[in-house]
Design a protein around this motif. Structure first.
Motif, short mmCIF file in Angstrom:
data_model
loop_
_atom_site.label_atom_id
_atom_site.label_comp_id
_atom_site.label_asym_id
_atom_site.label_seq_id
_atom_site.Cartn_x
_atom_site.Cartn_y
_atom_site.Cartn_z
N TYR A 94 0.85 -1.20 0.00
CA TYR A 94 0.00 0.00 0.00
C TYR A 94 0.89 1.25 0.00
O TYR A 94 2.03 1.20 0.46
N PRO A 95 0.35 2.40 -0.44
CA PRO A 95 1.15 3.63 -0.43
C PRO A 95 1.27 4.24 0.98
O PRO A 95 2.10 5.12 1.21
N ASP A 96 0.42 3.81 1.92
CA ASP A 96 0.48 4.34 3.29
C ASP A 96 -0.08 3.27 4.23
O ASP A 96 -0.35 2.14 3.80
N THR A 97 -0.28 3.63 5.50
CA THR A 97 -0.69 2.62 6.49
C THR A 97 -2.21 2.61 6.72
O THR A 97 -2.69 1.85 7.56
N LEU A 98 -2.95 3.42 5.97
CA LEU A 98 -4.38 3.61 6.28
C LEU A 98 -5.25 2.39 6.00
O LEU A 98 -6.29 2.22 6.64
N SER A 99 -4.86 1.54 5.06
CA SER A 99 -5.68 0.38 4.69
C SER A 99 -5.43 -0.83 5.59
O SER A 99 -6.12 -1.85 5.46
N VAL A 100 -4.45 -0.75 6.47
CA VAL A 100 -4.09 -1.90 7.30
C VAL A 100 -5.22 -2.20 8.29
O VAL A 100 -5.81 -1.28 8.88
N THR A 101 -5.54 -3.49 8.46
CA THR A 101 -6.66 -3.91 9.30
C THR A 101 -6.18 -4.61 10.58
O THR A 101 -5.01 -5.00 10.68
N MET A 102 -7.10 -4.80 11.51
CA MET A 102 -6.83 -5.59 12.71
C MET A 102 -6.38 -7.00 12.31
O MET A 102 -5.47 -7.56 12.91
N GLU A 103 -7.05 -7.56 11.28
CA GLU A 103 -6.72 -8.92 10.85
C GLU A 103 -5.27 -8.99 10.34
O GLU A 103 -4.55 -9.94 10.62
N ASP A 104 -4.85 -7.95 9.58
CA ASP A 104 -3.45 -7.89 9.11
C ASP A 104 -2.50 -7.89 10.31
O ASP A 104 -1.50 -8.63 10.33
N MET A 105 -2.79 -7.06 11.30
CA MET A 105 -1.88 -6.92 12.45
C MET A 105 -1.82 -8.22 13.25
O MET A 105 -0.76 -8.61 13.75
N ILE A 106 -2.96 -8.90 13.37
CA ILE A 106 -3.01 -10.16 14.13
C ILE A 106 -2.26 -11.26 13.37
O ILE A 106 -1.48 -12.02 13.96
N HIS A 107 -2.47 -11.31 12.06
CA HIS A 107 -1.81 -12.31 11.21
C HIS A 107 -0.29 -12.21 11.33
O HIS A 107 0.40 -13.21 11.61
N HIS A 108 0.24 -10.99 11.18
CA HIS A 108 1.69 -10.80 11.25
C HIS A 108 2.19 -10.82 12.70
O HIS A 108 3.26 -11.37 12.97
N GLY A 109 1.42 -10.25 13.62
CA GLY A 109 1.84 -10.21 15.02
C GLY A 109 2.00 -11.61 15.60
O GLY A 109 2.99 -11.90 16.28
N ALA A 110 1.04 -12.48 15.32
CA ALA A 110 1.10 -13.84 15.86
C ALA A 110 2.30 -14.59 15.27
O ALA A 110 2.97 -15.35 15.97
N ALA A 111 2.60 -14.36 13.98
CA ALA A 111 3.75 -15.01 13.35
C ALA A 111 5.04 -14.58 14.02
O ALA A 111 5.92 -15.41 14.31
N VAL A 112 5.17 -13.28 14.30
CA VAL A 112 6.38 -12.76 14.95
C VAL A 112 6.51 -13.34 16.36
O VAL A 112 7.59 -13.81 16.75
N VAL A 113 5.42 -13.34 17.12
CA VAL A 113 5.47 -13.85 18.49
C VAL A 113 5.87 -15.33 18.50
O VAL A 113 6.62 -15.77 19.37
N ARG A 114 5.43 -16.12 17.49
CA ARG A 114 5.84 -17.52 17.41
C ARG A 114 7.35 -17.66 17.22
O ARG A 114 7.93 -18.67 17.60
N GLY A 115 7.98 -16.61 16.68
CA GLY A 115 9.43 -16.65 16.47
C GLY A 115 10.24 -16.09 17.62
O GLY A 115 11.46 -16.07 17.57
N CYS A 116 9.56 -15.61 18.65
CA CYS A 116 10.25 -14.91 19.75
C CYS A 116 10.05 -15.64 21.07
O CYS A 116 8.93 -15.82 21.52
N ASN A 117 11.16 -16.04 21.73
CA ASN A 117 11.06 -16.53 23.10
C ASN A 117 11.51 -15.45 24.05
O ASN A 117 11.16 -15.44 25.22
N ASP A 118 12.30 -14.53 23.53
CA ASP A 118 13.15 -13.70 24.38
C ASP A 118 13.14 -12.21 24.09
O ASP A 118 13.93 -11.49 24.66
N ILE A 119 12.31 -11.76 23.16
CA ILE A 119 12.29 -10.31 22.88
C ILE A 119 10.90 -9.77 23.20
O ILE A 119 9.89 -10.41 22.92
N PHE A 120 10.90 -8.57 23.75
CA PHE A 120 9.66 -7.85 24.05
C PHE A 120 9.03 -7.41 22.73
O PHE A 120 9.66 -6.73 21.93
N VAL A 121 7.77 -7.83 22.48
CA VAL A 121 7.11 -7.54 21.21
C VAL A 121 5.96 -6.54 21.40
O VAL A 121 5.08 -6.74 22.24
N VAL A 122 5.99 -5.48 20.59
CA VAL A 122 4.93 -4.46 20.57
C VAL A 122 4.21 -4.57 19.24
O VAL A 122 4.86 -4.74 18.20
N VAL A 123 2.87 -4.51 19.25
CA VAL A 123 2.11 -4.53 18.00
C VAL A 123 1.37 -3.20 17.83
O VAL A 123 0.73 -2.70 18.78
#
Ligand SMILES: Nc1nc(=O)c2c([nH]1)NC[C@@H]1CN(c3ccc(C(=O)N[C@@H](CCC(=O)O)C(=O)O)cc3)CN21
Ligand SMILES: CC(C)C(=O)C(=O)O
Ligand SMILES: [Mg+2]
Length: 277
Positions: free
Chosen positions: A53-82
Protein backbone atom coordinates in the motif's frame (compact mmCIF):
# COMPACT_ATOMS: atom_id res chain seq x y z
CA UNK A 1 16.85 -12.37 29.38
CA UNK A 2 13.54 -10.99 28.17
CA UNK A 3 12.87 -7.32 28.81
CA UNK A 4 9.79 -6.15 30.69
CA UNK A 5 8.15 -2.73 31.02
CA UNK A 6 10.17 -2.36 34.23
CA UNK A 7 13.55 -3.35 32.78
CA UNK A 8 12.98 -1.08 29.77
CA UNK A 9 12.18 1.88 32.03
CA UNK A 10 15.29 1.07 34.12
CA UNK A 11 17.40 1.24 30.95
CA UNK A 12 16.51 4.93 30.71
CA UNK A 13 17.53 5.53 34.33
CA UNK A 14 20.92 3.91 33.71
CA UNK A 15 21.28 5.70 30.34
CA UNK A 16 21.51 2.40 28.46
CA UNK A 17 20.23 2.89 24.88
CA UNK A 18 17.24 0.80 23.77
CA UNK A 19 17.36 -0.83 20.31
CA UNK A 20 14.15 -1.66 18.46
CA UNK A 21 13.45 -2.89 14.93
CA UNK A 22 10.24 -3.64 13.09
CA UNK A 23 9.51 -7.26 12.14
CA UNK A 24 6.56 -8.84 10.39
CA UNK A 25 7.24 -12.58 10.06
CA UNK A 26 8.48 -15.70 11.84
CA UNK A 27 11.83 -16.34 10.16
CA UNK A 28 12.98 -12.72 10.50
CA UNK A 29 11.94 -12.79 14.18
CA UNK A 30 14.12 -15.89 14.71
CA UNK A 31 17.09 -14.03 13.19
CA UNK A 32 16.46 -10.86 15.19
CA UNK A 33 16.26 -12.80 18.41
CA UNK A 34 19.87 -13.90 17.99
CA UNK A 35 21.06 -10.29 17.48
CA UNK A 36 20.69 -8.78 20.94
CA UNK A 37 18.19 -6.07 20.01
CA UNK A 38 15.92 -5.17 22.93
CA UNK A 39 12.48 -4.88 21.32
CA UNK A 40 10.51 -5.80 18.20
CA UNK A 41 7.73 -3.66 16.75
CA UNK A 42 5.17 -5.29 14.48
CA UNK A 43 4.51 -1.94 12.81
CA UNK A 44 1.56 -1.00 10.65
CA UNK A 45 4.36 -0.02 8.24
CA UNK A 46 3.75 -3.61 7.09
CA UNK A 47 1.13 -1.92 4.89
CA UNK A 48 4.01 -0.43 2.91
CA UNK A 49 6.73 -3.05 3.25
CA UNK A 50 4.74 -6.32 3.20
CA UNK A 51 1.46 -5.45 1.48
CA UNK A 52 2.43 -2.75 -1.05
CA UNK A 53 0.00 0.00 0.00
CA UNK A 54 1.15 3.63 -0.43
CA UNK A 55 0.48 4.34 3.29
CA UNK A 56 -0.69 2.62 6.49
CA UNK A 57 -4.38 3.61 6.28
CA UNK A 58 -5.68 0.38 4.69
CA UNK A 59 -4.09 -1.90 7.30
CA UNK A 60 -6.66 -3.91 9.30
CA UNK A 61 -6.83 -5.59 12.71
CA UNK A 62 -6.72 -8.92 10.85
CA UNK A 63 -3.45 -7.89 9.11
CA UNK A 64 -1.88 -6.92 12.45
CA UNK A 65 -3.01 -10.16 14.13
CA UNK A 66 -1.81 -12.31 11.21
CA UNK A 67 1.69 -10.80 11.25
CA UNK A 68 1.84 -10.21 15.02
CA UNK A 69 1.10 -13.84 15.86
CA UNK A 70 3.75 -15.01 13.35
CA UNK A 71 6.38 -12.76 14.95
CA UNK A 72 5.47 -13.85 18.49
CA UNK A 73 5.84 -17.52 17.41
CA UNK A 74 9.43 -16.65 16.47
CA UNK A 75 10.25 -14.91 19.75
CA UNK A 76 11.06 -16.53 23.10
CA UNK A 77 13.15 -13.70 24.38
CA UNK A 78 12.29 -10.31 22.88
CA UNK A 79 9.66 -7.85 24.05
CA UNK A 80 7.11 -7.54 21.21
CA UNK A 81 4.93 -4.46 20.57
CA UNK A 82 2.11 -4.53 18.00
CA UNK A 83 0.75 -1.37 16.32
CA UNK A 84 -2.97 -0.61 16.57
CA UNK A 85 -4.11 0.03 12.97
CA UNK A 86 -5.92 3.12 11.67
CA UNK A 87 -9.51 3.38 13.01
CA UNK A 88 -9.10 0.61 15.60
CA UNK A 89 -8.83 3.14 18.48
CA UNK A 90 -9.68 6.64 17.15
CA UNK A 91 -13.43 5.90 17.09
CA UNK A 92 -13.97 5.45 20.84
CA UNK A 93 -12.40 4.44 24.13
CA UNK A 94 -14.49 1.25 23.98
CA UNK A 95 -13.14 0.30 20.53
CA UNK A 96 -9.60 1.04 21.72
CA UNK A 97 -9.84 -1.32 24.71
CA UNK A 98 -11.56 -4.09 22.72
CA UNK A 99 -8.99 -3.93 19.91
CA UNK A 100 -5.97 -3.64 22.23
CA UNK A 101 -7.32 -6.73 24.01
CA UNK A 102 -7.67 -8.61 20.72
CA UNK A 103 -4.04 -7.84 19.81
CA UNK A 104 -2.84 -9.15 23.18
CA UNK A 105 -5.08 -12.24 23.16
CA UNK A 106 -4.73 -13.22 19.51
CA UNK A 107 -1.00 -12.51 19.01
CA UNK A 108 0.57 -13.01 22.46
CA UNK A 109 2.43 -9.68 22.19
CA UNK A 110 3.61 -7.77 25.28
CA UNK A 111 2.30 -4.26 24.55
CA UNK A 112 0.39 -2.24 21.97
CA UNK A 113 1.28 1.06 20.29
CA UNK A 114 -1.05 3.79 19.07
CA UNK A 115 -0.56 7.16 17.41
CA UNK A 116 -1.45 10.55 18.88
CA UNK A 117 -1.03 12.73 21.96
CA UNK A 118 -3.71 14.83 23.66
CA UNK A 119 -6.37 13.42 21.30
CA UNK A 120 -5.94 9.83 22.52
CA UNK A 121 -5.27 10.40 26.25
CA UNK A 122 -8.51 8.67 27.23
CA UNK A 123 -7.71 5.64 25.07
CA UNK A 124 -4.20 5.32 26.54
CA UNK A 125 -5.58 5.55 30.08
CA UNK A 126 -8.34 2.98 29.48
CA UNK A 127 -6.03 0.44 27.78
CA UNK A 128 -3.43 0.89 30.55
CA UNK A 129 -6.18 0.48 33.19
CA UNK A 130 -7.09 -2.83 31.52
CA UNK A 131 -3.57 -4.04 32.32
CA UNK A 132 -2.17 -3.67 28.81
CA UNK A 133 1.12 -1.74 28.49
CA UNK A 134 0.91 1.11 25.95
CA UNK A 135 3.62 2.66 23.78
CA UNK A 136 2.57 6.10 22.51
CA UNK A 137 3.70 7.58 19.17
CA UNK A 138 3.83 11.36 18.58
CA UNK A 139 5.34 13.87 16.13
CA UNK A 140 4.90 12.73 12.52
CA UNK A 141 2.20 10.10 12.98
CA UNK A 142 1.80 8.33 9.59
CA UNK A 143 -1.91 7.48 10.11
CA UNK A 144 -2.50 11.29 9.86
CA UNK A 145 -0.63 11.58 6.54
CA UNK A 146 -3.62 13.21 4.84
CA UNK A 147 -3.96 15.79 7.62
CA UNK A 148 -0.22 16.59 7.43
CA UNK A 149 -0.21 16.77 3.60
CA UNK A 150 2.59 14.19 3.37
CA UNK A 151 5.23 12.43 5.47
CA UNK A 152 6.70 15.75 6.68
CA UNK A 153 8.81 16.57 9.71
CA UNK A 154 6.66 18.01 12.53
CA UNK A 155 7.53 20.50 15.25
CA UNK A 156 9.67 23.10 13.51
CA UNK A 157 7.53 26.11 14.49
CA UNK A 158 7.21 27.25 18.10
CA UNK A 159 3.49 26.40 18.16
CA UNK A 160 4.03 22.89 16.75
CA UNK A 161 7.01 22.22 19.03
CA UNK A 162 4.98 23.31 22.07
CA UNK A 163 2.10 21.06 20.99
CA UNK A 164 4.41 18.04 20.62
CA UNK A 165 5.99 18.68 24.05
CA UNK A 166 2.47 18.86 25.53
CA UNK A 167 1.54 15.61 23.70
CA UNK A 168 4.59 13.98 25.33
CA UNK A 169 3.48 15.10 28.81
CA UNK A 170 -0.09 13.99 28.07
CA UNK A 171 0.79 10.43 26.95
CA UNK A 172 3.09 10.00 29.96
CA UNK A 173 0.37 11.20 32.32
CA UNK A 174 -2.20 8.93 30.65
CA UNK A 175 -0.02 5.92 31.48
CA UNK A 176 2.13 5.15 28.42
CA UNK A 177 5.37 3.44 29.53
CA UNK A 178 7.29 4.52 26.41
CA UNK A 179 6.84 6.97 23.54
CA UNK A 180 8.01 6.91 19.92
CA UNK A 181 9.07 10.32 18.54
CA UNK A 182 8.91 10.27 14.74
CA UNK A 183 10.37 12.91 12.39
CA UNK A 184 10.79 15.77 14.85
CA UNK A 185 13.83 18.09 15.12
CA UNK A 186 16.69 16.49 17.06
CA UNK A 187 16.88 19.23 19.69
CA UNK A 188 13.15 19.05 20.40
CA UNK A 189 13.38 15.23 20.78
CA UNK A 190 16.39 15.63 23.11
CA UNK A 191 14.49 18.14 25.25
CA UNK A 192 11.43 15.87 25.46
CA UNK A 193 13.71 12.93 26.36
CA UNK A 194 15.19 14.96 29.24
CA UNK A 195 11.82 16.12 30.52
CA UNK A 196 10.03 12.74 30.44
CA UNK A 197 10.50 9.95 32.98
CA UNK A 198 9.48 7.29 30.41
CA UNK A 199 11.89 6.23 27.61
CA UNK A 200 11.66 7.92 24.20
CA UNK A 201 12.33 5.89 21.05
CA UNK A 202 13.34 7.99 18.07
CA UNK A 203 12.93 7.51 14.34
CA UNK A 204 14.21 10.55 12.48
CA UNK A 205 14.39 12.27 15.88
CA UNK A 206 18.14 12.52 16.37
CA UNK A 207 20.67 11.16 18.80
CA UNK A 208 19.16 12.50 22.03
CA UNK A 209 16.44 9.86 22.38
CA UNK A 210 16.64 6.97 24.85
CA UNK A 211 16.43 4.43 22.04
CA UNK A 212 15.97 4.08 18.28
CA UNK A 213 13.67 2.19 15.94
CA UNK A 214 13.93 1.58 12.18
CA UNK A 215 11.90 -0.39 9.66
CA UNK A 216 14.03 -3.49 9.05
CA UNK A 217 13.72 -3.48 5.26
CA UNK A 218 14.92 0.15 5.33
CA UNK A 219 18.04 -0.56 7.41
CA UNK A 220 18.83 -3.65 5.32
CA UNK A 221 18.55 -1.69 2.06
CA UNK A 222 15.72 -3.83 0.71
CA UNK A 223 12.91 -1.25 0.42
CA UNK A 224 13.06 0.91 -2.70
CA UNK A 225 9.79 2.90 -2.86
CA UNK A 226 11.35 5.75 -0.82
CA UNK A 227 14.34 6.21 1.47
CA UNK A 228 13.61 8.68 4.30
CA UNK A 229 16.54 10.91 5.30
CA UNK A 230 16.87 9.20 8.70
CA UNK A 231 17.54 5.75 7.19
CA UNK A 232 21.02 4.25 7.30
CA UNK A 233 21.71 1.14 5.24
CA UNK A 234 23.47 -1.31 7.59
CA UNK A 235 23.60 -3.80 4.69
CA UNK A 236 22.72 -3.93 1.02
CA UNK A 237 20.46 -6.96 1.33
CA UNK A 238 18.36 -5.76 -1.61
CA UNK A 239 21.36 -6.04 -3.94
CA UNK A 240 22.35 -9.41 -2.45
CA UNK A 241 18.82 -10.75 -2.99
CA UNK A 242 18.63 -9.58 -6.62
CA UNK A 243 22.05 -11.16 -7.29
CA UNK A 244 20.93 -14.47 -5.73
CA UNK A 245 17.68 -14.43 -7.76
CA UNK A 246 19.73 -13.82 -10.93
CA UNK A 247 22.13 -16.67 -10.11
CA UNK A 248 19.21 -19.04 -9.49
CA UNK A 249 17.50 -18.00 -12.72
CA UNK A 250 20.73 -18.64 -14.66
CA UNK A 251 21.44 -22.01 -13.05
CA UNK A 252 17.90 -23.31 -13.57
CA UNK A 253 18.00 -22.26 -17.21
CA UNK A 254 21.54 -23.66 -17.70
CA UNK A 255 20.66 -26.93 -15.92
CA UNK A 256 23.44 -26.52 -13.35
CA UNK A 257 20.89 -26.51 -10.50
CA UNK A 258 19.73 -28.91 -9.19
CA UNK A 259 22.47 -31.55 -9.21
CA UNK A 260 22.27 -35.18 -8.04
CA UNK A 261 23.21 -34.02 -4.53
CA UNK A 262 19.95 -32.08 -4.24
CA UNK A 263 17.77 -35.06 -5.22
CA UNK A 264 16.30 -38.19 -3.63
CA UNK A 265 17.14 -41.79 -4.59
CA UNK A 266 14.94 -44.78 -5.46
CA UNK A 267 15.86 -48.45 -6.17
CA UNK A 268 16.79 -48.86 -9.85
CA UNK A 269 14.63 -52.05 -9.92
CA UNK A 270 11.49 -50.10 -9.22
CA UNK A 271 12.14 -47.75 -12.11
CA UNK A 272 12.87 -50.74 -14.41
CA UNK A 273 9.51 -52.31 -13.45
CA UNK A 274 7.68 -49.07 -14.03
CA UNK A 275 9.18 -48.78 -17.49
CA UNK A 276 7.22 -51.92 -18.50
CA UNK A 277 3.87 -50.41 -17.55
N1 LIG B 1 9.53 1.50 4.78
C1 LIG B 1 8.98 2.37 5.63
N2 LIG B 1 9.76 3.10 6.43
C2 LIG B 1 9.24 3.99 7.30
O1 LIG B 1 10.02 4.64 8.05
C3 LIG B 1 7.81 4.14 7.36
C4 LIG B 1 7.04 3.33 6.50
N3 LIG B 1 7.63 2.48 5.65
N4 LIG B 1 5.68 3.41 6.51
C5 LIG B 1 5.01 4.23 7.50
C6 LIG B 1 5.80 5.41 7.82
C7 LIG B 1 5.96 6.42 6.71
N5 LIG B 1 7.21 7.05 7.07
C8 LIG B 1 7.90 7.98 6.29
C9 LIG B 1 7.76 7.99 4.93
C10 LIG B 1 8.45 8.89 4.13
C11 LIG B 1 9.30 9.81 4.73
C12 LIG B 1 10.03 10.77 3.87
O2 LIG B 1 10.28 10.47 2.72
N6 LIG B 1 10.43 11.92 4.38
C13 LIG B 1 11.23 12.84 3.56
C14 LIG B 1 10.69 14.23 3.64
C15 LIG B 1 10.71 14.91 4.97
C16 LIG B 1 10.14 16.35 4.91
O3 LIG B 1 10.01 16.90 3.82
O4 LIG B 1 9.83 16.89 5.96
C17 LIG B 1 12.70 12.71 3.94
O5 LIG B 1 13.54 13.18 3.18
O6 LIG B 1 12.99 12.11 4.97
C18 LIG B 1 9.46 9.82 6.11
C19 LIG B 1 8.77 8.89 6.89
C20 LIG B 1 7.79 6.40 8.22
N7 LIG B 1 7.19 5.08 8.18
C1 LIG C 1 8.34 3.18 12.30
C2 LIG C 1 7.53 2.79 13.48
C3 LIG C 1 7.67 3.73 14.62
C4 LIG C 1 6.11 2.43 13.18
O1 LIG C 1 5.17 2.92 13.74
C5 LIG C 1 5.86 1.40 12.17
O2 LIG C 1 6.82 0.73 11.70
O3 LIG C 1 4.70 1.21 11.82
MG1 LIG D 1 3.31 2.42 12.88
Amino acid sequence: MKNTVLSLMKMKESREKISMLTCYDYSTARLMESSGINMILVGDSLGNTMLGYPDTLSVTMEDMIHHGAAVVRGCNDIFVVVDMPFMSYQTSVYDAVVNAGRLIKETGCNAVKLEGGAAVKDQIKAITDAGIPVVAHIGMTPQSVNAFGGFKVQGKSEAQAARILQDAYDVQEAGAFMVVLECVPAKLAALISEKLAIPTIGIGAGEGCDGQVLVYQDMLGMFQDYVPKFVKHFANAGEMMVQAFKDYDQEVKAGTYPTEAHGFKIEEEIIEKLKEK
